[in-house]
Design a protein around this motif. Structure first.
Motif, short mmCIF file in Angstrom:
data_model
loop_
_atom_site.label_atom_id
_atom_site.label_comp_id
_atom_site.label_asym_id
_atom_site.label_seq_id
_atom_site.Cartn_x
_atom_site.Cartn_y
_atom_site.Cartn_z
N TYR A 1 41.83 30.46 56.67
CA TYR A 1 40.76 30.70 55.43
C TYR A 1 40.33 32.00 55.45
CZ TYR A 1 40.62 25.48 55.00
OH TYR A 1 41.01 24.02 54.92
N TYR A 2 40.33 32.78 54.25
CA TYR A 2 39.88 33.96 54.34
C TYR A 2 38.84 34.22 53.09
CZ TYR A 2 43.26 34.90 57.46
OH TYR A 2 44.14 35.12 58.63
N HIS A 3 37.58 34.88 53.29
CA HIS A 3 36.60 35.09 52.29
C HIS A 3 36.87 36.59 51.85
CE1 HIS A 3 32.25 36.11 51.31
NE2 HIS A 3 33.11 35.61 50.27
N ILE A 4 37.17 36.74 50.63
CA ILE A 4 37.56 38.02 49.81
C ILE A 4 36.64 38.37 48.99
CG2 ILE A 4 39.43 38.99 48.34
CD1 ILE A 4 40.43 37.88 51.19
N ILE A 5 36.30 39.65 48.82
CA ILE A 5 35.08 40.02 47.94
C ILE A 5 35.65 41.20 47.33
CG2 ILE A 5 32.93 40.94 47.86
CD1 ILE A 5 32.18 39.65 50.29
#
Length: 78
Positions: free
Chosen positions: A16-20
């Motif tokens: 899982y990766y949180h991208i902004i």
């Protein structure tokens, strides 16, 4: 210096990766620009459609997303 993606992303550690991604110079992505009075709310639908299209092309699962006034967040699973 840039790094190869294979050294940055380790699917064994977490998939899982949180991208902004945010706009520069306080530009509005969606919502109403308080200075000019222009509404950019129509872009929200464009962005959601593009996120869905790109996820099917690149085989990335989108776990969650939100489109804010000047940025958006994605939670991706590789």
């Amino acid at each position: 210096m840039t790094s190869a993606r294979r050294t940055l992303i380790d699917a064994e550690t977490t998939p899982y990766y949180h991208i902004i991604n945010r706009c520069v110079r306080r530009a509005y992505l969606c919502s109403e620009d308080t200075v000019s009075g222009k509404s950019f709310e129509h872009r929200r639908g464009w962005i959601v459609d593009k996120i869905k299209a790109l996820s099917s092309i690149f085989c990335i699962d989108i776990c969650a997303y939100t489109v804010m006034n000047n940025h958006y967040h994605l939670v991706l699973k590789s």
